[in-house]
Design a protein around this motif. Structure first.
Motif, PDB file in Angstrom:
ATOM      1  N   THR A   1       0.932  -1.239  -0.027  1.00 12.16           N
ATOM      2  CA  THR A   1      -0.002  -0.095  -0.060  1.00 12.16           C
ATOM      3  C   THR A   1       0.918   1.324  -0.032  1.00 12.16           C
ATOM      4  OG1 THR A   1      -1.874  -1.316   1.171  1.00 12.16           O
ATOM      5  CG2 THR A   1      -1.951   1.074   1.199  1.00 12.16           C
ATOM      6  N   GLU A   2       0.569   2.158  -1.091  1.00 17.26           N
ATOM      7  CA  GLU A   2       1.484   3.375  -1.248  1.00 17.26           C
ATOM      8  C   GLU A   2       0.883   4.678  -0.297  1.00 17.26           C
ATOM      9  OE1 GLU A   2       2.082   3.681  -5.416  1.00 17.26           O
ATOM     10  OE2 GLU A   2       3.852   2.293  -5.329  1.00 17.26           O
ATOM     11  N   SER A   3      -0.300   4.518  -0.251  1.00 17.45           N
ATOM     12  CA  SER A   3      -0.921   5.718   0.320  1.00 17.45           C
ATOM     13  C   SER A   3      -0.938   5.818   1.998  1.00 17.45           C
ATOM     14  CB  SER A   3      -2.345   6.006  -0.166  1.00 17.45           C
ATOM     15  OG  SER A   3      -3.206   7.102   0.781  1.00 17.45           O
ATOM     16  N   THR A   4      -0.826   6.760   2.617  1.00 15.32           N
ATOM     17  CA  THR A   4      -0.760   6.661   3.931  1.00 15.32           C
ATOM     18  C   THR A   4      -2.061   7.098   4.475  1.00 15.32           C
ATOM     19  OG1 THR A   4      -0.035   8.936   3.974  1.00 15.32           O
ATOM     20  CG2 THR A   4       1.523   7.172   4.407  1.00 15.32           C
ATOM     21  N   LYS A   5      -3.058   7.480   3.641  1.00 14.41           N
ATOM     22  CA  LYS A   5      -4.609   8.053   3.936  1.00 14.41           C
ATOM     23  C   LYS A   5      -5.374   6.651   3.917  1.00 14.41           C
ATOM     24  CE  LYS A   5      -3.772  12.496   2.011  1.00 14.41           C
ATOM     25  NZ  LYS A   5      -4.130  13.420   1.028  1.00 14.41           N
TER      26      LYS A   5
ATOM     27  N   ARG B   1      -2.785  -0.102  -3.827  1.00 11.59           N
ATOM     28  CA  ARG B   1      -1.894  -1.135  -3.710  1.00 11.59           C
ATOM     29  C   ARG B   1      -1.287  -1.583  -4.980  1.00 11.59           C
ATOM     30  NH1 ARG B   1      -6.714  -3.267  -0.494  1.00 11.59           N
ATOM     31  NH2 ARG B   1      -7.498  -3.877  -2.872  1.00 11.59           N
ATOM     32  N   GLU B   2      -0.018  -1.655  -5.109  1.00 14.08           N
ATOM     33  CA  GLU B   2       0.780  -1.984  -6.163  1.00 14.08           C
ATOM     34  C   GLU B   2       1.741  -3.181  -5.810  1.00 14.08           C
ATOM     35  OE1 GLU B   2       0.277  -0.266  -8.888  1.00 14.08           O
ATOM     36  OE2 GLU B   2      -0.979   1.288  -8.074  1.00 14.08           O
ATOM     37  N   PRO B   3       2.001  -3.789  -7.057  1.00  6.69           N
ATOM     38  CA  PRO B   3       2.845  -4.898  -6.968  1.00  6.69           C
ATOM     39  C   PRO B   3       4.298  -4.627  -6.842  1.00  6.69           C
ATOM     40  CG  PRO B   3       1.889  -4.782  -9.218  1.00  6.69           C
ATOM     41  CD  PRO B   3       1.463  -3.739  -8.427  1.00  6.69           C
ATOM     42  N   TYR B   4       4.974  -5.211  -5.883  1.00  8.26           N
ATOM     43  CA  TYR B   4       6.633  -4.988  -5.912  1.00  8.26           C
ATOM     44  C   TYR B   4       7.390  -6.230  -6.028  1.00  8.26           C
ATOM     45  CZ  TYR B   4       6.328   0.117  -4.572  1.00  8.26           C
ATOM     46  OH  TYR B   4       6.018   1.286  -4.489  1.00  8.26           O
TER      47      TYR B   4
ATOM     48  N   CYS C   1      23.769 -10.801   3.533  1.00  4.56           N
ATOM     49  CA  CYS C   1      23.460  -9.611   4.448  1.00  4.56           C
ATOM     50  C   CYS C   1      22.318  -9.164   5.114  1.00  4.56           C
ATOM     51  CB  CYS C   1      24.430  -8.266   3.667  1.00  4.56           C
ATOM     52  SG  CYS C   1      23.382  -7.640   2.566  1.00  4.56           S
ATOM     53  N   GLY C   2      21.236  -9.620   4.371  1.00  5.27           N
ATOM     54  CA  GLY C   2      19.630  -9.139   4.721  1.00  5.27           C
ATOM     55  C   GLY C   2      19.158  -7.995   3.897  1.00  5.27           C
ATOM     56  N   ASP C   3      20.032  -7.492   3.178  1.00  6.33           N
ATOM     57  CA  ASP C   3      19.580  -6.144   2.487  1.00  6.33           C
ATOM     58  C   ASP C   3      18.557  -6.439   1.649  1.00  6.33           C
ATOM     59  OD1 ASP C   3      20.135  -3.098   1.796  1.00  6.33           O
ATOM     60  OD2 ASP C   3      20.358  -4.059  -0.111  1.00  6.33           O
ATOM     61  N   GLU C   4      17.414  -5.349   1.743  1.00  3.61           N
ATOM     62  CA  GLU C   4      16.191  -5.767   0.728  1.00  3.61           C
ATOM     63  C   GLU C   4      16.144  -4.640  -0.192  1.00  3.61           C
ATOM     64  OE1 GLU C   4      12.349  -6.652   2.432  1.00  3.61           O
ATOM     65  OE2 GLU C   4      11.942  -4.602   1.710  1.00  3.61           O
ATOM     66  N   ASP C   5      15.693  -5.120  -1.466  1.00  2.00           N
ATOM     67  CA  ASP C   5      15.701  -4.198  -2.581  1.00  2.00           C
ATOM     68  C   ASP C   5      14.118  -4.484  -3.191  1.00  2.00           C
ATOM     69  OD1 ASP C   5      16.392  -2.333  -4.742  1.00  2.00           O
ATOM     70  OD2 ASP C   5      16.719  -4.084  -5.939  1.00  2.00           O
ATOM     71  N   ALA C   6      13.160  -3.275  -3.129  1.00  2.00           N
ATOM     72  CA  ALA C   6      12.015  -3.473  -3.673  1.00  2.00           C
ATOM     73  C   ALA C   6      11.804  -2.509  -4.819  1.00  2.00           C
ATOM     74  CB  ALA C   6      10.958  -3.185  -2.600  1.00  2.00           C
ATOM     75  N   VAL C   7      11.376  -2.991  -5.921  1.00  2.00           N
ATOM     76  CA  VAL C   7      11.235  -2.509  -7.148  1.00  2.00           C
ATOM     77  C   VAL C   7       9.599  -2.457  -7.550  1.00  2.00           C
ATOM     78  CG1 VAL C   7      11.639  -2.181  -9.540  1.00  2.00           C
ATOM     79  CG2 VAL C   7      13.496  -2.736  -7.871  1.00  2.00           C
ATOM     80  N   ARG C   8       8.798  -1.330  -7.861  1.00  2.00           N
ATOM     81  CA  ARG C   8       7.621  -1.512  -8.122  1.00  2.00           C
ATOM     82  C   ARG C   8       7.508  -1.909  -9.673  1.00  2.00           C
ATOM     83  NH1 ARG C   8       3.463   4.037  -8.478  1.00  2.00           N
ATOM     84  NH2 ARG C   8       1.706   2.837  -9.226  1.00  2.00           N
TER      85      ARG C   8
END
Length: 67
Positions: free
Chosen positions: A33-37, A45-48, A56-63
């Motif tokens: 969910t991208e909106s805070t309202k 809601r958008e797929p990532y 190392c546990g680093d997370e990369d999220a791309v829309r």
């Protein structure tokens, strides 16, 4: 250009910006969910594509739908 391959145990191997090398990653698709309202949340809601480095546990999220 980066090419994704699978390791022997089925994880994706790709470049990790934090490690600075190719490492195994857990890759998934999440609906975020991208909106805070509250009144707009159901429409934002958008797929990532989410790749988490197993070293190392680093997370990369791309829309996924950047249209």
């Amino acid at each position: 250009m980066s090419v994704n391959v699978r390791s022997d145990d089925g994880d994706m191997v790709e470049e990790c910006a934090a490690c600075g090398r190719e490492t195994a990653h857990r890759v998934s698709v999440e609906i975020r969910t991208e909106s805070t309202k509250a009144e707009n949340a159901e429409f934002s809601r958008e797929p990532y594509r989410v790749a988490t480095c197993l070293v190392c546990g680093d997370e990369d999220a791309v829309r996924m739908n950047n249209a």
